[in-house]
Structure formats: C-alpha cells, structure tokens
Scaffold this active site. Structure first.
Site: not given
Ligand code: 3H9
Length: 727
Positions: A61, A102
């Site tokens: 999400a 998600g």
């Molecule tokens: C969920 O899914 C709830 C569900 O159960 C449904 C409920 C109803 N959203 O980290 P990076 C952005 S909760 C928005 O630098 P990496 C990040 O801010 C979600 N933005 O890359 C960055 O933006 P910017 C569960 C997001 O390669 C850009 O993308 N999911 C999201 O070092 C690049 O990210 C998580 O918790 C997001 N979900 O790491 C995963 N994810 O370029 C959260 C990333 O403007 N994400 N962005 O600075 C992560 O842990 C890391 O981003 C990931 C990649 C490991 C995926």
C-alpha cells in the site's frame, strides 16, 4: 497504470504500474480492479498473470495514503484481492524483485505464485505500526501454518525466494523470465479446479501442541514489544485465524488494523520511515545540496586505528566490497585488529552464504593490513579512527595531508571534536569531513556526517554515498561539540545524575526509560559503554576540577549545577561492566548481568547527607519529563542554530544511534505528539525549581513555535529558515 496484454494462449497479463516500486495508490488499485474485472468477463481469457511493471511486483500500500484525505476513496485493497481470489480463472502472481505488505497480500489472493530467485517477500506492516490489513493475517497462516506466519507477521522480516519456497509461500522459483514462466504455469493450470487453491477456504494446518506454541509466541512478542502495540495486535490477528472462520477473521483483522491506524504509534513509525529516507536529500545552509553535488567513486579506502571503532569500520567497508588498507601503529595492535576484523568477517561470510550471497574476504587486494603510512599514498579516502585526542588526531591529519594524493578525502571518526580545528592542520580543509560511526560500527546503522566550515559538497556527497554502500543511514549535520546526538545527551545525562542526587535510584530511572521503550536504561548503557569514556572527555574539558575530600566535592561549576557522581565512581575504579562495578555490580570484570549494588545506595545516601540534600520521592513522570524534555529542548536549540537542518534529522539520529524507541518517532516528533505547549510548561516549571540548571530553560525556538500555535513537525524547518533569513 496497470496494462492489459494478451499472451499466446489467451493468458492476460496485468501489470501493476506505479513507479518506482508499484505501490498500491488509489489510482493503481482502481486500475487493477478494472483490469481484473475485464479479464474475468472476457471469454477469450482463460487465465491471468499479475506482475509488476519494471521488474518489481509491489512494495504494498502507498504509505502516504494512510494520512491523506484520499484514504477511503476508490476500491479497498481487500475488495480487489477478494475479486482476484474469487475469480473462476486461474490467477498467477509473477513476483520479481519484491512483494511486500499489500503487494504480498495481492499475491496471496492469487491462486498460484511464482517468483524470481532474487525476489523477497514479506509483510512488514508491523514496522509501520500496522498489521497486514488486506487479509494477510488470515491467508498466510492458512498457507504456511500459524507458527511460521506469526514469525513473519510479528517481525515484518523480508524473506528470500528460496526460503519462501521452502515455507510454501510460493510454488516455484525461476532464474529468469519470471513473467514468461508464469504464463506457462497459467496455461498449464487453466481448466483445473480452483477451490483447493483459494486460501480463504483452506483449513489452517493444525499442530498437536498448538496451544503451547501460541503461548510461547505471545511471551516472545510481549518481551520484544516494550509498549509497542503492533506486534501484539499482529499476534491477535493471526491467532484469530485459528479460531474464527475466514470472514470473521477478516473482520477481526480489520478492527485491529483500524485501531492501530488511529494510534499515534502508526503515525510515528510512518513519519520515521519517510524521515529516514529524506536524509539522503541533504541541503546545506549555503544552498548546496544532494542535487548539485555528485559523489566521487571510492576505489580504495584506508582506516587508521584498529581499536573498537576502526575494526567495525574496516569490516563494514569490506562487506561493501570496498578495498581497504588498515593501518596501526605497532605490530601488536595490528595483529589484534586483524584477528578481530577477520572474526567479524568470518561470521558475516557465513551469514551471507546462508542467503546465497558471497563474501570472499581472501580476494586479492580487498584487505591489506599495514604499519606503513606510505601505503596510503594512492587511496581515495581515509577514515581516521584513533581515540578522541585532538593532539593525536592533528598529528595524523598533518601526516595525511602530506602523504595522501591531493584529491583524497580525509575523514575523522569523532564523537565530539571540532572538525574545523582538525581541517585547519591540513592543506585541503575542503576535503576534510567528520564521520561519526556508532559502536559496534559493523552493526550500528547510524552515521553522522559532519561538515566543517570549508568541507566541500563533493566531500559530503562522497561520504553519504560510501555510507549508503556500507549499509549506513547517513545524516548530514553541522559542526559543534557533540554534533547532534552527543550534544543532546549532555542535558539528558545531567538530568539522570541530578535525579539520583535528589533521591531517585539508577534502577528507578532505568525502569522508567525502559518502560518508555528504550531497550536499556541510561545507567545500564553507561555501564556497558564504560563510565571512563565520558570521564576522559570531561577531564580534557577541565570540567571535573580539582578533587576536594571525596565525600563532599562541589555540586556546581561556575554557578552551574554539575554532578560529580560519575567522576567519583571513576575515581573509585567503577568504570562499569569492564571493571565489574559501575552503577550496578557484575559477577566479574567483563560480566554482563547487572545486579543492584547495596554499596552504591549507601554511597548515594552518604553523598546526599554530606550535601544536606533532602531526599524526596521522585515520580516516573518527573523522571521522564526531566530527562526527555531537556533532551528535546537541546534539539530545538540545535535546530535553531542550523546544526540539524530539520527535526527529521534529529529524530533519525536518535532512533538509529541512541536506542530511541522507533514507535515514539524520535524526540522532536515525541515533543510534538505530547504537545509543544505541555513540553514548554513543564520545562518552565522545572527551570523555576532549578535555576542553576540552564539546560532546563526553554529554548526560544520552542517558545516561538508555541506562540505560533504549535505547528506540526513538518513545518518547523521552514519557520526556522524564515527566522534565520530575517537575521
Ligand atoms: C501495507 O501494505 C498495508 C496493507 O496491509 C494494506 C492495508 C489496507 N508507500 O526505500 P526506498 C518510496 S503498508 C509509499 O528509497 P529501497 C520511498 O519513500 C506497506 N512510498 O528504496 C522512496 O521515495 P523517494 C507495506 C514508498 O530500494 C522510494 O519509494 N510495505 C513505499 O532502499 C524508494 O524507496 C512496506 O512497508 C510505500 N509502501 O527500499 C514497504 N515504499 O524516492 C516499505 C517505498 O521519494 N518500503 N516508498 O524517497 C520499503 O521497505 C523500502 O522502500 C523497500 C525498497 C525495501 C521496498
């Protein structure tokens, strides 16, 4: 946007498309829903493959949605997953790179899952203060059993494809062409019954000792939580899958999800998530920024000093595959350092091997130990990591300035010393920069990157880029005594010492802060890291003063309150764990298990009597307020001086380097959550009662923010900028 294409055998391919990570925004979900509906009603489509655009399935999400007015607009993720699962055409998830949160829940709604061998899957919602809210807590246990699902959901850890295959999360792994393979799988299974593949109707695999497993898991979750709500709520949601039919389990999941979503903890964790990512986008007061400065490649680095810090730094560089020259002053220290580095790296190589990664420490040229300064002639960057002694550091930098090639960057690993003074000894102050690593440096994530008066933006960009490659979270900060982290510790530590003078005990203070969420109370931390470290620095600053008879050393320095307690303990050889005695006692020098020490309590009582201090009962609230608000107060001062460019920088430092509980968002976020006017009023109260403690005097920035109506954290930096531009 999701696109819709057709494979050779009437397999529709739906691509989730929302770069860079295909997060599930309102628009993306709407598109996914439409495409699934299309595929369902198109009679020519026999099966469907769902994948992500640009080789990434989905990071879940869109986290920004949770605090946006758009929340609730468009279809819910749960309803789209329901549509996918209920489809009477086989739906195959083709997972490339990552399927998180998600994203994995979408894949769990599919009837089959195929993944690339490098892919990672996981349900990291707990790390955002949430739980998987689109059926993940009900589908995953049905697929892999409750114990494994509990482990994944309560920790939020990412799982590599090979392990996911073993656990049964995915059905197949491929080395290449994941989408192609998924199309083949879709063709193969087209026409087969889908009932057994729908996780919503699958029975939970039962184990004979399920109750004991559940109890044990709850104990583990509670032990780790320390007031953090999400892990226990994740546990409750998964436990519900054991007892409730699917639909009721989903209702329970929803209820718990909404509870967490409205808790301040989820807001704090999501703030911390974006705060940390914003650190890469640094800007200096001069206007130079990450956008205008390009990092230089570091082909070869050097580390000087193989003590505790140097060893960890060498290991981190090698892990990042940066060739390193490691230098010591004599053979004995060199061999000790070599042994320690090789031991760290041996453990790391084993861990990496388990994850199908390689670390060849013996690779020629990767690691070179030497006593010879001239080996640093060709390196691109040097990190000096000797002990905190300005004279020694200056001597080394003078030497480096003559030996290293002119374009080499010279970094000093210091926790408090003046970068300008060190830079001034060299012929290249623009290439000199502070790199404050945290012990143990091969594990701790934080890296304070300190720019001096002349440090060039290129030097900052280079160190930030190198830090990232080493797996560190770099935070660019200005130059002052203690920089951000250690400077803020000064008033915090003062308060803990003053509180025990006034009647509290180390045990009470440690308990209060552990219940707040710190893993270890401050006195325990002090025993662990060694009381002598701070003592040496205070002696160098001339703070400890001349010793009067030990029982009555003065409690003031130049009219300002100063607690001599830590100095007295050091004088008595009580350095903490290393000497077996500190604020607590240990069974032997180097012992790890603290025990309350009656000697210390008698000593404190004698000390209070000698100073005529009326002992009083100090509440947990007073302990927290005086320790934490004085810490945040210094943070406001640091912000107003521009030492930290934004409150997010301070919070990132505290969460990643000082054990601040992430679910409290960092000291500045915490102050805003408590309410700035409350923090101000409490500081005023304590300052009035203790006029000899200047650090309790509220910072003018805090007062101005309260006068402005306490704007949210995100608005503070622009306020500071506008104030400073008026000066
Ligand atoms: C969920 O899914 C709830 C569900 O159960 C449904 C409920 C109803 N959203 O980290 P990076 C952005 S909760 C928005 O630098 P990496 C990040 O801010 C979600 N933005 O890359 C960055 O933006 P910017 C569960 C997001 O390669 C850009 O993308 N999911 C999201 O070092 C690049 O990210 C998580 O918790 C997001 N979900 O790491 C995963 N994810 O370029 C959260 C990333 O403007 N994400 N962005 O600075 C992560 O842990 C890391 O981003 C990931 C990649 C490991 C995926």
């Amino acid at each position: 946007m999701a696109q819709y294409a057709r494979g050779a055998a009437a397999v529709a391919v739906i691509r989730i498309c929302n770069p860079p990570l295909n997060t599930l925004s309102v628009k993306t979900l709407l598109a996914l829903q439409q495409e699934v509906k299309h595929a369902n009603i198109d009679p020519t489509v026999k099966a469907v493959v769902i994948c992500g655009a640009n080789g990434k399935f989905s990071a879940g999400a869109d986290i920004k949605l949770f605090s946006s007015p758009d929340l609730g607009n468009g279809p819910s993720l749960a309803s789209v997953i329901d549509l996918i699962e209920k489809s009477d055409k086989p739906m195959v998830a083709a997972i490339e790179s990552l399927a998180l949160g998600g994203g994995l829940e979408v894949a769990l709604g599919c009837h089959y899952r195929i993944a690339h061998m490098q892919a990672r899957v996981g349900l990291p919602e707990v790390t955002l203060g949430l739980l998987p809210g689109a059926g993940g807590t009900q589908r995953l246990p049905r697929l892999i059993g409750v114990p494994a699902a509990l482990e994944i959901i309560t920790t939020g850890k990412h799982i590599r494809a090979a392990e996911a295959l073993k656990l049964g999360i995915i059905d197949e792994i491929v080395e290449e062409n994941t989408v192609e393979a998924a199309i083949h799988l879709a063709e193969r299974v087209s026409g087969q019954p889908l009932g057994p593949r729908r996780l919503c109707s699958k029975q939970i695999p039962r184990l004979p000792n399920m109750e004991a497993i559940i109890e044990e898991a709850l104990v583990k979750v509670k032990k780790q939580a320390r007031g953090f709500l999400a892990p226990e709520m994740c546990f409750q949601a998964v436990e519900a899958s054991l007892h409730l039919p699917f639909e009721e389990g989903i209702r329970k999941e929803r209820e718990l999800f909404l509870f967490l979503l409205s808790s301040g903890q989820a807001t704090a964790l999501q703030y911390a998530f974006f705060a940390q990512r914003n650190m890469e986008k640094w800007t200096l007061p001069s206007g130079a920024s990450w956008k205008t400065a390009a990092p230089r490649p570091i082909q070869r680095a050097a580390v000087i000093g193989l003590g505790t810090m140097g060893r960890g730094i060498v290991a981190s560089l090698v892990k990042a595959k940066v060739p390193v020259v490691a230098l010591e002053q004599d053979k004995n220290h060199l061999e000790q350092g070599r042994g320690a580095v090789m031991a760290f790296l041996g453990g790391e190589a084993l861990r990496m091997q388990q994850n199908n990664q390689m670390l060849d420490v013996q690779k020629p040229g990767l690691l070179h130990f030497t006593l010879d300064f001239s080996s640093l002639r060709d390196v691109d960057l040097v990190i000096e990591a000797v002990f905190e002694d300005m004279a020694v550091k200056k001597e080394i930098f003078h030497k480096l300035s003559t030996i290293c090639k002119p374009e080499a960057f010279l970094c000093t690993n210091t926790s408090c010393l003046d970068i300008n003074e060190i830079a001034a000894i060299t012929r290249r102050p623009h290439q000199v920069i502070g790199t404050h690593f945290f012990a143990p440096a091969h594990i701790m994530k934080l890296l304070e990157v300190i720019y001096g008066q002349h440090t060039s933006p290129t030097a900052i960009a280079t160190v930030m880029s190198l830090g990232k490659a080493m797996g560190k979270i770099g935070v660019v900060v200005g130059n002052c005594f203690g920089f951000v982290g250690n400077r803020m510790l000064i008033p915090y530590r003062d308060q803990m010492n003053f509180l025990i003078e006034e009647g509290s005990t180390p045990e009470e203070i440690d308990k209060a802060l552990e219940e707040f969420g710190f893993k270890m109370g401050p006195f325990l931390v002090s025993d662990l890291s060694g009381l002598d470290v701070g003592w040496r620095i205070r002696k160098e600053q001339g703070l400890t003063g001349a010793r009067l008879p030990l029982s009555t050393p003065p409690r003031h320095r130049n009219g300002i309150r100063y607690s001599p307690l830590p100095d007295i303990l050091c004088e008595k050889g009580r350095y903490g764990q290393k000497t077996g005695k500190g604020w607590y006692q240990y069974d032997k020098p180097g012992g790890r298990v603290p025990k309350s020490d009656p000697w210390l309590h008698y000593f404190l009582s004698d000390y209070r009597n000698a100073h005529n201090i009326m002992t009083r009962t100090i509440t947990q609230d007073e302990i927290l307020e005086r320790c934490l608000y004085s810490l945040a107060n210094e943070g406001f001062q640091i912000l107003s001086e521009g030492i930290a460019s934004c409150p997010e920088a301070i919070d990132t430092v505290y969460i990643n380097g000082y054990g601040w509980p992430r679910h409290r968002g960092g000291p500045m976020f915490y102050a805003s959550q408590v309410g700035l006017s409350t923090v101000l009023a409490k500081l005023q109260k304590y300052a009035e009662a203790n006029p000899d403690i200047p650090s309790l005097q509220p910072c003018p920035l805090l007062q101005k923010l309260v006068a402005l109506g306490s704007p949210p954290v995100s608005k503070w930096s622009s306020f500071v900028e506008s104030q400073n531009s008026k000066l």
